[in-house]
Design an enzyme around this catalytic site. Structure first.
Site, PDB file in Angstrom:
ATOM      1  N   ASP A  36     -17.834 -10.860  15.738  1.00  0.00           N
ATOM      2  CA  ASP A  36     -18.985 -11.060  15.109  1.00  0.00           C
ATOM      3  C   ASP A  36     -18.700 -12.078  13.829  1.00  0.00           C
ATOM      4  OD1 ASP A  36     -17.844  -8.923  13.442  1.00  0.00           O
ATOM      5  OD2 ASP A  36     -19.650  -7.754  12.951  1.00  0.00           O
ATOM      6  N   GLY A 121     -15.463   8.086   8.768  1.00  0.00           N
ATOM      7  CA  GLY A 121     -13.979   7.450   9.053  1.00  0.00           C
ATOM      8  C   GLY A 121     -13.893   7.324  10.602  1.00  0.00           C
ATOM      9  N   GLY A 123     -15.483   5.062  12.601  1.00  0.00           N
ATOM     10  CA  GLY A 123     -15.590   4.109  13.326  1.00  0.00           C
ATOM     11  C   GLY A 123     -17.200   3.904  13.833  1.00  0.00           C
ATOM     12  N   SER A 127     -21.560   3.388   7.081  1.00  0.00           N
ATOM     13  CA  SER A 127     -21.868   2.502   5.892  1.00  0.00           C
ATOM     14  C   SER A 127     -22.760   1.774   6.247  1.00  0.00           C
ATOM     15  CB  SER A 127     -20.777   1.847   5.227  1.00  0.00           C
ATOM     16  OG  SER A 127     -20.125   0.959   6.282  1.00  0.00           O
ATOM     17  N   GLU A 159     -22.602  -5.178   1.498  1.00  0.00           N
ATOM     18  CA  GLU A 159     -21.222  -4.849   1.782  1.00  0.00           C
ATOM     19  C   GLU A 159     -20.177  -5.636   1.392  1.00  0.00           C
ATOM     20  OE1 GLU A 159     -20.609  -1.642   4.330  1.00  0.00           O
ATOM     21  OE2 GLU A 159     -18.520  -1.874   4.098  1.00  0.00           O
ATOM     22  N   ASP A 171     -22.924  -4.328  12.760  1.00  0.00           N
ATOM     23  CA  ASP A 171     -23.413  -3.043  12.602  1.00  0.00           C
ATOM     24  C   ASP A 171     -24.706  -2.884  11.883  1.00  0.00           C
ATOM     25  OD1 ASP A 171     -20.572  -2.730  13.294  1.00  0.00           O
ATOM     26  OD2 ASP A 171     -20.053  -2.364  11.243  1.00  0.00           O
ATOM     27  N   TYR A 220      -8.142  -5.865   7.879  1.00  0.00           N
ATOM     28  CA  TYR A 220      -9.554  -6.569   8.242  1.00  0.00           C
ATOM     29  C   TYR A 220      -9.475  -7.915   7.924  1.00  0.00           C
ATOM     30  CZ  TYR A 220     -14.367  -7.065   9.777  1.00  0.00           C
ATOM     31  OH  TYR A 220     -15.715  -7.349  10.269  1.00  0.00           O
TER      32      TYR A 220
HETATM   33  C1  GLA Z   1     -16.413  -3.392  11.708  1.00  0.00           C
HETATM   34  C2  GLA Z   1     -17.297  -4.325  11.011  1.00  0.00           C
HETATM   35  C3  GLA Z   1     -18.055  -5.147  12.172  1.00  0.00           C
HETATM   36  C4  GLA Z   1     -17.029  -5.643  13.149  1.00  0.00           C
HETATM   37  C5  GLA Z   1     -16.037  -4.782  13.538  1.00  0.00           C
HETATM   38  C6  GLA Z   1     -15.216  -5.335  14.572  1.00  0.00           C
HETATM   39  O1  GLA Z   1     -17.088  -2.237  12.177  1.00  0.00           O
HETATM   40  O2  GLA Z   1     -18.324  -3.913  10.074  1.00  0.00           O
HETATM   41  O3  GLA Z   1     -18.555  -6.133  11.404  1.00  0.00           O
HETATM   42  O4  GLA Z   1     -16.294  -7.064  12.792  1.00  0.00           O
HETATM   43  O5  GLA Z   1     -15.391  -3.999  12.545  1.00  0.00           O
HETATM   44  O6  GLA Z   1     -15.566  -5.670  15.733  1.00  0.00           O
END
Ligand code: GLA
Length: 383
Positions: A36, A121, A123, A127, A159, A171, A220
């Site tokens: 993304d 936590g 994934g 948030s 964010e 997200d 990240y």
């Molecule tokens: C997290 C980030 C997203 C995306 C994913 C990996 O969830 O919030 O924007 O980058 O990681 O695909």
């Protein structure tokens, strides 16, 4: 998450009725990971778990937030919007007030209750759900009329600019535009979207490894920087390249030897992952489950070996899932470094799948996981 639950929580905490409430769902990403923020493609689905907020305006200039599930409260003034390590959960709401203020929108002081049922936590983007629900709530308190896409963008600004995570837009878009029974093919450059039906008879099963993705923040941002470095180097030979989205696999093969090895691996993942998203959509539409399984496995192995965001526990979960005959795809979902796997499992096999994966995981990792079956669901709404 029931409207009544958040309204009742507000009443219990404050002794008064809320004026307005909002809800946004978490998400699970089926394929298209770490694409993304490279302006690429993703295929998330909103889930039937989310975050709900209820609020009432108050006089004065102070905001009071109550985290219902944590049994904590905090108060802050509009003029002192800053992150507070004692109440990290409040940063998301403050971030939204901050992002709206940057656009010239002032939100009336209010008292807010926050509650949710997304495993944290894991994934699953609690948030983003929280931020999107907060934008909707503020929109109603402030009498604003924001286009849906702006709601997602404001949530992401909160964010990126306030909470300090340089996430992409997947997200927040999934939380706003989710559809019942369907995943969302999203072009993260144009923000064009297309709904994609989940193949019939298939359930989305999420297995939470129980490993919290603690490295996610710094690692990240490192991955993002490595992708940017790749774009900078590739654009010397390919001037039309503005992001990894613009790089074709054939062109990348030629230029790989010119890139530092780590940067080359990161670029390889992103460029091929974008192609896999389109192939997965075609496979879902034609009902080619064998191809879907191959693509999701390839995505996981690429995240493990080239993007290096998996961990032993997630690898074990994928390995166990792929050994189940009626599982038609398994991979890590979200940023990685812990969190969950997403698995596409035949409805009648969900129970045997869960039993086998949980037992195998306990034996091989010494940890216990938990399994959730999610229904793809509609996006955010005022309650
Ligand atoms: C997290 C980030 C997203 C995306 C994913 C990996 O969830 O919030 O924007 O980058 O990681 O695909």
């Amino acid at each position: 998450m029931e409207r009544e639950a958040v309204l009742a929580a507000f009443r219990d905490l404050t002794g008064r009725d809320a004026e307005t409430a909002a809800y946004a769902p978490g998400r699970v990403n089926l394929i298209g990971e770490h694409t993304d923020y490279n302006e690429g493609f993703v295929l998330p689905a909103a889930i039937d778990r989310g975050v709900a907020l209820a609020a009432r305006r108050v006089s004065g200039d102070a905001f009071t937030l109550h985290a219902v599930d944590l049994r904590e409260s905090c108060t802050f003034g509009r003029s002192s919007l800053e992150r507070d390590g004692r109440y990290p959960w409040a940063d998301y709401f403050k971030g939204v007030v901050w992002a709206l203020a940057n656009r010239g929108f002032s939100i009336p002081a209010c008292e807010v209750a926050v509650t949710g049922d997304i495993p944290r936590g894991a994934g699953l983007s609690s948030s983003a759900a929280y931020e999107v629900a907060a934008v909707l709530l503020c929109q109603s308190l402030g009498g604003l009329d924001l286009p849906a896409q702006e709601i997602a963008k404001l949530a992401r600004e909160a964010e990126n600019g306030f909470v300090g995570v340089a996430c992409g837009i997947m997200d927040q878009m999934a939380a706003v535009f989710g559809e019942k029974g369907r995943a969302l093919l999203l072009d993260c450059r144009s923000l064009a979207r297309e709904a994609v039906d989940i193949p019939s008879g298939i359930k989305i099963v999420v297995v939470n490894s129980g490993v919290r993705h603690s490295l996610a923040g710094s690692e990240y941002n490192t991955r993002r920087a490595q992708c940017d470095e790749g774009v900078r180097l590739l654009s010397v030979s390919l001037p039309q390249v503005g992001s990894l989205r613009d790089v074709a696999p054939e062109a990348l093969v030629r230029l790989l030897p010119d890139l530092p090895p780590v940067v080359a691996k990161r670029c390889w993942h992103v460029v091929l992952e974008n192609a896999r998203v389109h192939e997965a959509v075609a496979a879902m539409r034609s009902g080619d489950l064998a191809q879907l399984r191959t693509l999701m496995a390839a995505s996981h192995f690429s995240l493990r070996d080239d993007y290096e965001v998996s961990c032993p526990e997630l690898d074990i979960l994928v390995d166990l899932a792929l050994a189940q005959p009626r599982c038609h795809g398994a991979r890590l979902t979200g940023a990685g470094f812990g969190g969950s796997t997403v698995n596409l499992v035949e409805a009648e096999a969900v129970e045997s799948f869960s039993r086998a994966v949980l037992a195998g995981y306990r034996e091989r990792s010494g940890r216990s996981a938990d399994v959730h079956v999610f229904e793809p669901s509609a996006g955010a709404r005022s309650l």
